[in-house]
Design an enzyme around this catalytic site. Structure first.
Site, PDB file in Angstrom:
ATOM      1  N   LYS A 158      -4.293  -5.013  12.969  1.00 15.45           N
ATOM      2  CA  LYS A 158      -4.403  -5.541  11.606  1.00 15.45           C
ATOM      3  C   LYS A 158      -3.757  -4.614  10.590  1.00 15.45           C
ATOM      4  O   LYS A 158      -3.874  -3.394  10.701  1.00 15.45           O
ATOM      5  CB  LYS A 158      -5.876  -5.713  11.216  1.00 15.45           C
ATOM      6  CG  LYS A 158      -6.628  -6.736  12.040  1.00 15.45           C
ATOM      7  CD  LYS A 158      -8.053  -6.898  11.521  1.00 15.45           C
ATOM      8  CE  LYS A 158      -8.770  -8.018  12.259  1.00 15.45           C
ATOM      9  NZ  LYS A 158     -10.118  -8.266  11.690  1.00 15.45           N
ATOM     10  N   GLY A 164      -6.492 -12.078   4.753  1.00 15.74           N
ATOM     11  CA  GLY A 164      -6.034 -13.461   4.875  1.00 15.74           C
ATOM     12  C   GLY A 164      -5.090 -13.677   6.052  1.00 15.74           C
ATOM     13  O   GLY A 164      -4.312 -14.615   6.054  1.00 15.74           O
ATOM     14  N   LYS A 237      -9.869 -21.548   3.289  1.00 20.96           N
ATOM     15  CA  LYS A 237     -11.176 -22.191   3.432  1.00 20.96           C
ATOM     16  C   LYS A 237     -11.103 -23.622   2.907  1.00 20.96           C
ATOM     17  O   LYS A 237     -10.474 -23.876   1.875  1.00 20.96           O
ATOM     18  CB  LYS A 237     -12.226 -21.410   2.626  1.00 20.96           C
ATOM     19  CG  LYS A 237     -12.495 -20.026   3.198  1.00 20.96           C
ATOM     20  CD  LYS A 237     -13.363 -19.191   2.270  1.00 20.96           C
ATOM     21  CE  LYS A 237     -13.463 -17.762   2.801  1.00 20.96           C
ATOM     22  NZ  LYS A 237     -13.982 -16.834   1.795  1.00 20.96           N
ATOM     23  N   ASN A 290     -15.068  -8.526  -0.816  1.00 17.25           N
ATOM     24  CA  ASN A 290     -14.331  -9.075  -1.955  1.00 17.25           C
ATOM     25  C   ASN A 290     -15.016  -8.668  -3.245  1.00 17.25           C
ATOM     26  O   ASN A 290     -16.199  -8.910  -3.419  1.00 17.25           O
ATOM     27  CB  ASN A 290     -14.269 -10.595  -1.880  1.00 17.25           C
ATOM     28  CG  ASN A 290     -13.564 -11.061  -0.635  1.00 17.25           C
ATOM     29  OD1 ASN A 290     -12.546 -10.493  -0.238  1.00 17.25           O
ATOM     30  ND2 ASN A 290     -14.094 -12.060   0.018  1.00 17.25           N
ATOM     31  N   ARG A 292     -14.882  -9.748  -6.320  1.00 17.39           N
ATOM     32  CA  ARG A 292     -14.655 -10.743  -7.377  1.00 17.39           C
ATOM     33  C   ARG A 292     -15.653 -11.882  -7.197  1.00 17.39           C
ATOM     34  O   ARG A 292     -16.337 -11.964  -6.180  1.00 17.39           O
ATOM     35  CB  ARG A 292     -13.243 -11.338  -7.228  1.00 17.39           C
ATOM     36  CG  ARG A 292     -13.040 -11.996  -5.875  1.00 17.39           C
ATOM     37  CD  ARG A 292     -11.822 -12.865  -5.768  1.00 17.39           C
ATOM     38  NE  ARG A 292     -11.842 -13.654  -4.555  1.00 17.39           N
ATOM     39  CZ  ARG A 292     -11.485 -13.236  -3.351  1.00 17.39           C
ATOM     40  NH1 ARG A 292     -11.066 -11.999  -3.176  1.00 17.39           N
ATOM     41  NH2 ARG A 292     -11.553 -14.044  -2.299  1.00 17.39           N
ATOM     42  N   ARG A 336     -13.461 -28.463  -0.708  1.00 18.71           N
ATOM     43  CA  ARG A 336     -12.357 -28.153  -1.623  1.00 18.71           C
ATOM     44  C   ARG A 336     -11.383 -29.335  -1.616  1.00 18.71           C
ATOM     45  O   ARG A 336     -10.820 -29.681  -0.564  1.00 18.71           O
ATOM     46  CB  ARG A 336     -11.618 -26.892  -1.191  1.00 18.71           C
ATOM     47  CG  ARG A 336     -12.487 -25.665  -1.268  1.00 18.71           C
ATOM     48  CD  ARG A 336     -11.623 -24.433  -1.146  1.00 18.71           C
ATOM     49  NE  ARG A 336     -12.435 -23.233  -0.982  1.00 18.71           N
ATOM     50  CZ  ARG A 336     -11.955 -22.010  -1.034  1.00 18.71           C
ATOM     51  NH1 ARG A 336     -10.647 -21.807  -1.225  1.00 18.71           N
ATOM     52  NH2 ARG A 336     -12.743 -20.966  -0.877  1.00 18.71           N
TER      53      ARG A 336
HETATM   54  C1  MV4 Z   1     -10.660 -10.932  13.658  1.00 19.40           C
HETATM   55  C2  MV4 Z   1     -10.830 -11.998  14.553  1.00 19.40           C
HETATM   56  C3  MV4 Z   1     -11.302 -11.695  15.819  1.00 19.40           C
HETATM   57  N1  MV4 Z   1     -11.542 -10.412  16.162  1.00 19.40           N
HETATM   58  N2  MV4 Z   1     -10.930  -9.681  14.057  1.00 19.40           N
HETATM   59  C4  MV4 Z   1      -8.579 -13.424  10.143  1.00 19.40           C
HETATM   60  C5  MV4 Z   1      -8.368 -13.042   8.703  1.00 19.40           C
HETATM   61  C6  MV4 Z   1      -8.784 -11.626   8.583  1.00 19.40           C
HETATM   62  N3  MV4 Z   1      -9.492 -11.406   7.382  1.00 19.40           N
HETATM   63  C7  MV4 Z   1      -9.617 -11.357   9.799  1.00 19.40           C
HETATM   64  N4  MV4 Z   1      -9.422 -12.439  10.707  1.00 19.40           N
HETATM   65  C8  MV4 Z   1      -9.901 -12.373  11.980  1.00 19.40           C
HETATM   66  N5  MV4 Z   1     -10.216 -11.120  12.415  1.00 19.40           N
HETATM   67  C9  MV4 Z   1     -11.346  -9.439  15.280  1.00 19.40           C
HETATM   68  N6  MV4 Z   1     -11.589  -8.169  15.661  1.00 19.40           N
HETATM   69  C10 MV4 Z   1     -10.553 -13.306  14.108  1.00 19.40           C
HETATM   70  C11 MV4 Z   1     -10.062 -13.478  12.812  1.00 19.40           C
HETATM   71  C12 MV4 Z   1      -9.794 -14.842  12.418  1.00 19.40           C
HETATM   72  C13 MV4 Z   1     -10.510 -15.462  11.386  1.00 19.40           C
HETATM   73  C14 MV4 Z   1     -11.519 -14.812  10.690  1.00 19.40           C
HETATM   74  C15 MV4 Z   1     -12.194 -15.427   9.676  1.00 19.40           C
HETATM   75  C16 MV4 Z   1     -11.897 -16.738   9.352  1.00 19.40           C
HETATM   76  C17 MV4 Z   1     -10.911 -17.419  10.014  1.00 19.40           C
HETATM   77  C18 MV4 Z   1     -10.209 -16.800  11.043  1.00 19.40           C
HETATM   78  C19 MV4 Z   1      -9.203 -17.497  11.713  1.00 19.40           C
HETATM   79  C20 MV4 Z   1      -8.512 -16.866  12.705  1.00 19.40           C
HETATM   80  C21 MV4 Z   1      -8.793 -15.536  13.058  1.00 19.40           C
END
Ligand code: MV4
Length: 450
Positions: A158, A164, A237, A290, A292, A336
């Site tokens: 990451k 996002g 979302k 967040n 905000r 939304r």
């Molecule tokens: C993750 C994950 C699975 N494992 N981290 C997507 C956006 C970012 N803010 C973090 N995200 C994710 N992190 C780990 N270690 C899966 C996601 C993810 C996700 C998270 C929240 C809402 C929608 C999502 C859609 C795809 C992947």
């Protein structure tokens, strides 16, 4: 209390803030771009100042113009809403330096949470559960391979400057690591001008559950329960609800306490959200904080029974919070409504609304800035309304939402209403089984719709 608040935003959130200010006897200043001259936030504010042309960079993101507008009108505070400058540390700092109260986080808190690797370290130190992974940044692919081997594949890489989903990669095995890490770095450098990376174990089919918190200037903080935001498409979302259908009393308590720890660790003042990933075993992990007010704050308002914008303004003015945590007594769902065509890959559909009939009745709230004859400019976010249903039970809230979606008539543009109608009838959604993977896999059939 503040005498006059400038709202550095547009659309429904600008209107939302103006409404609360009116109720509190606070004067309001709207700022607007030329594309928004016919907007309701301009009409409903006590004063309105044009700050530039349609492109956000030359209007809603232009700090000197907004500060000038605040100075000309003698505003003593600025509410940034969400998006635009709401998490811009420079803006927060410049407001403060000019004697204007920024109704939001301090520059240090914004930067501290904006740097995701640093935010994670802060939370780990504060005792907030985090996904196992690298201690801070991963510099080289050799180091990445070593860490991945230790925590076990699959892993996620990451971008520290990300959020996002930008600059994020799923790495199934060591064979793909080098290539995927390189591409994540390139994407992050291009998007954020920074290619710092950190690594985490991959959490399978998580739910996105966030906790609303509020802190005051004395360092006290409380939580206002959760919002389940698992219904997302490409990190956007679409539906949020409270309580989460996955929640238990014990989990709420644990997540709430973790979120309060998070807030206290950074002496958080104001309204904030701590986002967590929750796995199928109900283990939860800090994801982001967040700093905000969020789009989906309304569902929380409906179940706890108070106005979050009012609370934000009060703590910014130095009022203390009660310190009591909240358990939802009702069920609220938000859909939304975007000017997008769900039948054609959610393609944007700006343009003029020729005909509008808005839903109402018991348990229905509609937050929107649009009206019949309003032209949606193509320059900004496509969200045109938030439809919220509130009832005693989830089943009833879904029934109310369905009824309200059927009443909602918007002609002239395409909207996400058909998507929401299909979702409210979907078995997985009705059973509360939606994870963040759901919308990646399901394709609704709209052939029976007019
Ligand atoms: C993750 C994950 C699975 N494992 N981290 C997507 C956006 C970012 N803010 C973090 N995200 C994710 N992190 C780990 N270690 C899966 C996601 C993810 C996700 C998270 C929240 C809402 C929608 C999502 C859609 C795809 C992947």
């Amino acid at each position: 209390m503040f005498k006059k608040i400038l709202i550095a935003n547009r659309g429904e959130i600008a209107l939302r803030v103006i409404r609360t200010c009116k109720e509190m006897g606070i004067k309001t200043v709207a700022v607007y771009s030329t594309a928004d001259k016919d907007s309701l936030h301009v009409r409903f504010a006590d004063e309105a100042i044009c700050i530039g042309p349609a492109p956000s960079n030359e209007s809603y993101l232009d700090i000197p113009r907004i500060i000038s507008a605040a100075e000309i009108t003698n505003a003593d505070a600025v509410h940034p809403g969400y998006g635009f400058l709401s998490e811009n540390s420079k803006f927060s700092r410049i407001c403060t330096e000019n004697g204007i109260k920024f109704i939001g986080a301090t520059p240090e808190q914004i930067d501290g949470m904006g740097n995701k690797a640093q935010a994670k370290s802060t939370m780990e130190e504060a005792g907030v559960p985090c996904v196992p992974g690298s201690k801070g940044l991963v510099k080289t692919t050799a180091e990445a391979k070593k860490i991945a081997k230790k925590i076990g594949y699959p892993v996620m890489i990451k971008a520290s400057a990300g959020g996002g989903g930008k600059g994020m990669r799923f790495i199934p095995s060591e064979d793909e690591l080098e290539e995927l890490m390189d591409s994540a770095k390139r994407e992050s450098a291009a998007c954020f001008g920074n290619d710092d990376m950190y690594m985490e174990k991959f959490i399978e089919e998580p739910r996105h559950i966030e906790i609303q918190i509020i802190g005051d200037q004395t360092g006290n903080a409380c939580h206002l329960s959760e919002r389940d935001c698992s219904t997302q498409r490409r990190h956007q979302k679409l539906v949020e609800e409270v309580p989460s259908p996955f929640m238990t009393k014990k989990l709420r308590d644990e997540m709430g306490q973790a979120a309060i720890k998070a807030a206290k660790a950074v002496k958080y003042e104001g309204a904030g959200t701590v986002e967590f990933l929750v796995d199928k075993h109900r283990k939860f992990y800090f994801m982001e904080m967040n700093t905000r007010i969020q789009v989906e704050h309304c569902v929380t308002e409906e179940v706890v029974g108070f106005d979050l914008i009012r609370e934000q303004i009060k703590v910014a003015a130095g009022y203390k919070i009660s310190g009591k945590n909240y358990t939802p007594q009702l069920h609220a769902i938000e859909c939304r409504i975007n000017a997008e065509d769900p039948i054609n890959g959610f393609r944007p559909s700006p343009g003029k609304i020729n005909e509008l009939h808005t839903p109402g009745g018991h348990g229905i709230r509609l937050d929107t800035h649009v009206y019949s004859g309003y032209a949606i400019p193509p320059n900004y976010d496509s969200m045109i309304a938030k439809l919220i249903s509130v009832a005693q039970t989830r089943e009833e809230a879904i029934a109310k939402m369905k009824r309200a979606l059927d009443e909602f008539i918007i002609e002239g543009i395409k909207t996400t209403i058909p998507f929401h109608i299909k979702l409210m009838e979907n078995e997985t959604f009705v059973n509360g089984g939606v994870t963040t993977k759901f919308l990646e896999e399901v394709e609704f059939d709209y052939s029976d719709m007019k």
